[in-house]
Design an enzyme around this catalytic site. Structure first.
Site, mmCIF file in Angstrom:
data_model
loop_
_atom_site.group_PDB
_atom_site.id
_atom_site.type_symbol
_atom_site.label_atom_id
_atom_site.label_comp_id
_atom_site.label_asym_id
_atom_site.label_seq_id
_atom_site.Cartn_x
_atom_site.Cartn_y
_atom_site.Cartn_z
ATOM 1 N N ASP A 1 -10.538 12.726 -15.855
ATOM 2 C CA ASP A 1 -11.347 12.558 -14.780
ATOM 3 C C ASP A 1 -10.900 11.326 -14.061
ATOM 4 O O ASP A 1 -10.512 10.341 -14.577
ATOM 5 C CB ASP A 1 -12.741 12.191 -15.248
ATOM 6 C CG ASP A 1 -13.707 12.315 -14.024
ATOM 7 O OD1 ASP A 1 -14.585 13.221 -13.782
ATOM 8 O OD2 ASP A 1 -14.041 11.157 -13.574
ATOM 9 N N LEU A 2 -10.744 11.368 -12.601
ATOM 10 C CA LEU A 2 -10.158 10.478 -11.764
ATOM 11 C C LEU A 2 -11.352 9.397 -11.630
ATOM 12 O O LEU A 2 -12.257 9.458 -11.601
ATOM 13 C CB LEU A 2 -9.763 11.181 -10.675
ATOM 14 C CG LEU A 2 -8.601 11.914 -10.560
ATOM 15 C CD1 LEU A 2 -8.220 12.635 -9.105
ATOM 16 C CD2 LEU A 2 -7.349 11.659 -11.346
ATOM 17 N N ASP B 1 -12.830 16.322 -9.119
ATOM 18 C CA ASP B 1 -11.509 15.381 -9.475
ATOM 19 C C ASP B 1 -11.274 15.479 -11.092
ATOM 20 O O ASP B 1 -10.986 14.377 -11.405
ATOM 21 C CB ASP B 1 -11.888 13.827 -8.814
ATOM 22 C CG ASP B 1 -13.014 13.305 -9.626
ATOM 23 O OD1 ASP B 1 -13.839 13.946 -10.279
ATOM 24 O OD2 ASP B 1 -13.457 12.045 -9.567
#
Length: 503
Positions: free
Chosen positions: A379-380, A422
């Protein structure tokens, strides 16, 4: 008797047609009633989806606010769970066909919606709903949910609620418009049927003169190729003029010549077997199949052939008559749709559907070979501020670059998927050890954390990674994914831009 019928068939036909049209009218009335009932159910249930979407955000808000004071009523959780389950059940039934619960509580079957406009609305709704459903399911099934997760879930619900509501509104309107169009069309057929009953008597005499011209003209206008083939000799006895436009050869190229001239090698064998079966049994082994035809420029035309047996013009020989329709564009469109359904449009990476397919296959290999398998849930970090500051166009460029960077870090035997927003997943197969996975995860974090220049702006993001192993952390892909996701959230809550293994 037969000669008399043949002599007067064009006069007798309108009388027979009147009787058939009476039965057809009854069938149409029955069909109209059934269609109205189906349309009403679909419209009512689609309308209920709008109320459910509002109910979900309202109920989730009540629970969230109550949780701030440590007093979450159990009944509210149950009502939210029921609303989420009912919304998901109905959305899946519209998308794939299946059972759903009506407002009365009755379980009904919903046919898969095939209207292009409705399918587009459903696709958009599924795209929005899937991540929301996962968050809500996690929220409802977990004994203890972090405040940050609850807060993020509410933000996501608030962000997408209006869009989801608008899609459900659009779906309802689309179903209503389709129902109106179908009702108008079916009533037009009813009117036309009644008129035909009257007209049949009027046209009985003039058909004696126009019969040949009518059928010749009709055959010339069809876009399908219509052929007749003698079962005994396998020679083509008839071919429509449309063959010139579709295949490039004229009618004389085929008439009284082997029917194999139409087909490529594999299809020649298939059609030959059909003729042999008819010759031996008098019946077609199949009424339709897919064939490939040879065009004058040596290219291939993919076609659907619909066949039936009939007596020849002299009434002595058995023939196979066939309507051949070009389906090349449809096949190409199907291939594009299949690719789109399995590919993330923005990054070009495989999507969630492909992940589960490949992961299940990889898991079966690991079980058979007694090897390990690892799932990295990525997960960004700090991605949302980029969208908010520079706009979604820049955000999309950052996602594309990030996808390329992650892909560059993994081995050829490994796979990376974009599963939403994302979030990415890396599937590691074969030789998988803790240190190697940690080193890979750190490489991904380092690569992703390098600044990205877009339109002169420097964009800085990071990555939080959770890791789960088979068989250490579970023997099921869903379990492994959930544990990797949970480990990722551990990183999120402890400073971000790091990697954690499932416990």
């Amino acid at each position: 008797m037969n000669q008399t019928l043949l002599k007067y068939k064009l006069v007798l036909l309108p009388l027979v047609l009147v009787m058939l049209l009476d039965f057809a009218l009854l069938a149409i009335n029955y069909y109209v009633t059934a269609q109205i009932e189906v349309s009403a159910n679909n419209i009512n249930i689609a309308g209920r989806q709008r109320m459910l979407s509002q109910k979900i955000i309202k109920r989730a808000s009540l629970i969230y606010n109550s949780s701030q004071h440590q007093t979450v009523p159990l009944g509210d959780m149950d009502k939210l769970a029921k609303a989420v389950a009912l919304f998901d059940e109905t959305l899946n039934a519209f998308s794939e066909g299946g059972t759903a619960t009506a407002a009365s509580g009755e379980v009904i079957f919903i046919d898969k919606l095939v209207d292009e406009d409705a399918r587009e609305r459903l696709f958009d709704a599924q795209y929005i709903w899937r991540p929301l459903h996962e968050e809500l399911s996690y929220f409802l099934s977990s004994q203890a949910v972090s405040a940050s997760f609850s807060h993020q879930m509410m933000k996501d619900l608030a962000k997408h609620d209006e869009e989801l509501l608008n899609l459900m509104n659009a779906l309802t309107i689309s179903l209503e418009e389709k129902a109106r169009a179908e009702t108008f069309f079916l009533r037009s057929i009813q009117t036309a049927t009644v008129l035909l009953i009257f007209v049949c008597f009027c046209i009985a005499t003039i058909r004696l003169i126009r019969r040949e011209d009518y059928y010749d003209n009709l055959m010339e206008k069809t876009t399908d190729i219509v052929i007749g083939v003698d079962v005994k000799t396998a020679l083509t006895t008839f071919v429509s003029g449309s063959v010139v436009e579709l295949l490039g050869f004229n009618q004389q190229h085929y008439l009284l010549k082997p029917a194999s001239l139409f087909f490529v090698k594999e299809s020649k064998a298939v059609f030959s077997e059909i003729l042999e079966a008819v010759d031996k049994t008098g019946r077609l082994p199949t009424s339709r199949c897919e064939v490939r035809l040879l065009k004058s420029d040596d290219s291939i035309l993919v076609a659907d052939i619909v066949m039936q047996t009939a007596l020849s013009e002299n009434g002595k020989n058995v023939e196979v008559t066939a309507a051949i329709r070009d389906i090349s564009e449809r096949k190409a469109a199907e291939a594009i749709l299949i690719e789109q359904a399995h590919k993330d449009e923005l990054t070009g990476l495989p999507n969630r559907i492909v992940f589960y397919e490949l992961a299940e296959h990889a898991l079966s290999i690991a079980q058979r070979n007694k090897t390990r398998l690892a799932i990295l849930y990525i997960d960004l970090d700090q991605f949302k501020p980029i969208n908010d500051t520079y706009g979604h166009g820049v955000g999309d460029r950052v996602l594309k670059t990030t996808a390329n960077r992650i892909s560059a870090c993994i081995r050829k035997s490994d796979s990376v998927f974009r599963i939403g927003g994302d979030e990415f997943i890396v599937l590691l197969e074969g030789q998988v050890d803790d240190e190697g996975v940690r080193s890979l995860a750190e490489n991904i974090i380092q690569s992703v954390s390098n600044s990205i220049m877009v339109n002169g702006d420097s964009c800085q993001i990071g990555a939080s990674i959770g890791v789960a192993f088979y068989p250490d952390d579970g023997a099921d892909i869903d379990v492994l994914t959930q544990k990797a996701d949970k480990a990722m959230y551990t990183v999120k809550h402890s400073g971000r831009n790091n990697v954690a293994f499932a416990e």
